[in-house]
Design an enzyme around this catalytic site. Structure first.
Site, mmCIF file in Angstrom:
data_model
loop_
_atom_site.group_PDB
_atom_site.id
_atom_site.type_symbol
_atom_site.label_atom_id
_atom_site.label_comp_id
_atom_site.label_asym_id
_atom_site.label_seq_id
_atom_site.Cartn_x
_atom_site.Cartn_y
_atom_site.Cartn_z
ATOM 1 N N ASP A 1 -8.812 42.552 0.845
ATOM 2 C CA ASP A 1 -7.980 42.659 2.050
ATOM 3 C C ASP A 1 -8.740 42.030 3.216
ATOM 4 O O ASP A 1 -9.764 42.540 3.646
ATOM 5 C CB ASP A 1 -7.697 44.147 2.320
ATOM 6 N N HIS B 1 -4.150 42.663 1.424
ATOM 7 C CA HIS B 1 -3.688 43.839 2.153
ATOM 8 C C HIS B 1 -2.536 44.543 1.415
ATOM 9 O O HIS B 1 -2.400 45.761 1.469
ATOM 10 C CB HIS B 1 -3.232 43.411 3.551
ATOM 11 N N ASP B 2 -1.733 43.748 0.720
ATOM 12 C CA ASP B 2 -0.603 44.308 -0.033
ATOM 13 C C ASP B 2 -1.017 45.346 -1.068
ATOM 14 O O ASP B 2 -0.184 46.143 -1.509
ATOM 15 C CB ASP B 2 0.134 43.176 -0.766
ATOM 16 N N ARG C 1 7.913 36.282 8.987
ATOM 17 C CA ARG C 1 7.574 37.002 7.771
ATOM 18 C C ARG C 1 6.710 36.150 6.843
ATOM 19 O O ARG C 1 5.797 36.653 6.183
ATOM 20 C CB ARG C 1 8.857 37.414 7.045
ATOM 21 N N SER D 1 -2.370 50.951 6.729
ATOM 22 C CA SER D 1 -2.239 49.899 7.739
ATOM 23 C C SER D 1 -1.834 50.522 9.087
ATOM 24 O O SER D 1 -2.514 51.428 9.578
ATOM 25 C CB SER D 1 -1.220 48.872 7.232
#
Lengths: 382, 198
Positions: free
Chosen positions: A324, A357-358, A227, A157
């Site tokens: 993602d 994405h994690d 968040r 990232s």
């Protein structure tokens, strides 16, 4: 033997602090007279200093990438699955360096540390940073550690952006560049999500235009909301469906009842948000998301990523994840295409994963196999 | 190594830039890298093959040939190789166009469906040929576009693709000699060196 000392972990690690008192000129035109970087190292630097690997962290990451800080520590470092003896980034073979970036909030100089000129926390007066500033500060850390050339620089990232910037700014100091779930620049949609996060923070009345530490307060609601938004974008629709579905945590939706209802996903997001706001600094979050937004690999190469990559002399591994959507496989393919056109050695794998994405932080077998396979060649060709 | 691959080797200029389409586990690319010092890149879609190729220290890009090759610039490689994959792609004709666009020269190898055994099998049994060389049933074969030597040459002529050289391989030395004289009947594997029309 405790788990923390097991043969598959780097075991107990102690962060170190490096002080730099030569001014660092920043991309914004200002300079930092002095600064500290907190970092950890795993493995041993070999005699010819050719086995060093730099880990660049992502938006909310830090220096603690592997191992444990104490016997009581419940959670290991954020990339413990990948870094350790016998693991994909094998600390029996490599000397791994992981730092908290400048502007961070885990020990390195940043908005929440004291500005020596005022004796108060920097707060919003901390200079805005760009990816190249991190790279320049990391280069000084490399100098300090006696590392002339990294065997590999690895980042996911925002970390991938640092790895690429290294390859362009210090081509003679990088042999291999591992760019995971990254992009040459953020899309408008991506910047938009970051702006929502920033607005959530600055709209919290406790934010006090960034001077909240002077009031002994933190904009916890705003930071938690930031968040929560971010977290949704790091997951995929499928991942959320399988993790939570429409399950209720409390209440019922039966006709004739008027209970207050809470979905599992609501409770999860709130928990993630509040946990994050306890451990992260709001000004750092703003600074880091801005650095993400501003990054544009090829800006000074006439917006031509091929011309940009012609500056590089290292080999590349690019990895993306199928689900993602924040840093989609297309963004990685653009990097690969530019590298091919620039005649750079490049390998590319798109890892099948439901985790959005994690996924780049998760121990997905094929992902770790690809990293491991690539690192084998890094060792041979370092 | 498969016989078609050792035939290709002599056509590869030392130090050239080579693209291997459907490169498998990278064995051939590594051979070229070791013996001919080429700057190689392989495209592959099989996950295990990709990892194996990367572990060999090769540049392996996960890319599906059926999605095209538009990301490769014109004439960006000295040689584009596609060994035993022509029959497995969705659009063999488009792949050939792309190969001669990207490569200054190209090598294509494929199993010749005009081989007398295929004809005999189909002629006498009336069923699709299955052999140790082409072991799949008609319904589960990855080979969806079989062609004969003659078919291939006609396609090249229609497309204006230049055949620089060809090599025919039989299942033995004697049959390879026969294959040179009567390729469409005796070649098991056809090997073509092609390029765009000058």
């Amino acid at each position: 033997m405790s788990l923390h000392n097991s043969s598959h972990s780097v075991g107990l690690v102690t962060p170190q602090v490096a002080l730099f008192d030569e001014p660092l000129a920043l991309a914004c035109g200002r300079s930092l007279a002095s600064y500290e970087l907190v970092y950890e190292t795993y493995g041993e630097l070999n005699d010819d200093r050719s086995n060093a690997v730099l880990i660049c962290h992502a938006l909310s990451g830090h220096h603690h990438a592997a191992g444990y800080h104490s016997e009581q520590d419940k959670r290991p470092g954020w990339w413990n699955e990948c870094i350790g003896p016998g693991k994909a980034i094998d600390t029996n073979r490599f000397y791994v360096v992981s730092l908290n970036n400048l502007g961070g909030c885990h020990g390195s100089t940043g908005p929440s540390t004291i500005n020596p000129q005022t004796g108060k926390p920097w707060g919003p007066l901390f200079p805005p940073l760009r990816v190249r500033d991190w790279v320049n500060s990391q280069a000084r850390l490399a100098d300090l550690l006696g590392i002339e050339c990294w065997a590999a620089i690895v980042g996911g990232s925002l970390g991938g952006m640092q790895a690429m910037r290294w390859a362009l700014e210090y081509p003679q100091r990088v042999k291999h560049c591992l760019v995971i779930a990254s992009a040459q620049k953020l899309s408008a949609q991506n910047i938009a999500f970051n702006e929502i996060a920033r607005q959530a923070i600055v709209s919290d009345s406790k934010f006090a235009e960034g001077y909240y530490l002077d009031n002994n307060e933190i904009p916890d609601k705003g930071l938690a909301l930031a968040r929560m938004v971010g977290h949704i974008t790091y997951l995929s629709d499928d991942a959320m469906a399988s993790k939570f579905g429409r399950d209720l945590r409390s209440g019922t939706l039966e006709v004739g009842t008027d209970d207050s209802v809470e979905f599992q996903v609501e409770s999860y997001l709130r928990y993630q948000g509040s946990r994050f706001s306890d451990s992260f600094d709001a000004n750092t979050y703003i600074l880091m998301t801005r650095a993400l937004d501003y990054f544009d690999l090829a800006r000074e190469y006439n917006h031509d990523p091929v011309a940009a990559f012609r500056e590089a002399t290292c080999s590349f591994l690019v990895v993306s994840f199928s689900s993602d959507w924040r840093f989609s496989p297309q963004r990685s393919q653009e990097l690969v295409d530019a590298l091919i056109a620039a005649d750079r050695p490049v390998s590319y794998a798109e890892i099948e994963s439901n985790d959005g994405h994690d996924a780049f932080l998760l121990p997905i077998p094929r992902y770790l196999e690809v990293i491991s396979a690539y690192m084998t060649r890094v060792e041979e060709k370092r | 190594m498969r016989p078609d691959l050792s035939h290709i080797e002599r056509w590869i200029t030392p130090g050239s830039r080579v693209l291997d389409l459907a490169c498998g586990n990278g064995e051939f690319l590594q051979f070229l890298q070791d013996e001919r010092q080429v700057r190689g890149m392989g495209l592959e879609i099989d996950q295990n093959n990709i990892t194996a190729g990367i572990a060999r220290g090769l540049s392996i890009v996960e890319q599906d040939l059926d999605q095209g090759l538009s990301n490769f610039p014109n004439q960006s490689f000295d040689m584009v190789v596609m060994a035993h994959a022509l029959q497995a792609v969705h659009f063999p004709d488009r792949i050939l166009d792309e190969m001669v666009r990207i490569g200054r020269e190209c090598v294509v190898t494929f199993p010749n469906f005009g081989h007398w055994r295929c004809r005999l099998h189909l002629g006498t049994r009336g069923r699709m040929p299955v052999s140790s060389f082409m072991p799949h049933g008609w319904y589960n074969t990855p080979n969806i576009h079989f062609c004969t030597v003659r078919d291939f040459e006609i396609l090249c002529r229609e497309k204006g693709i230049r055949i620089v050289a060809r090599d025919m391989v039989g299942d033995s030395q004697r049959s390879s000699l026969m294959a040179t004289s009567w390729p469409n009947l005796f070649a098991m594997t056809a090997i073509y060196r092609i390029a765009a029309k000058q």
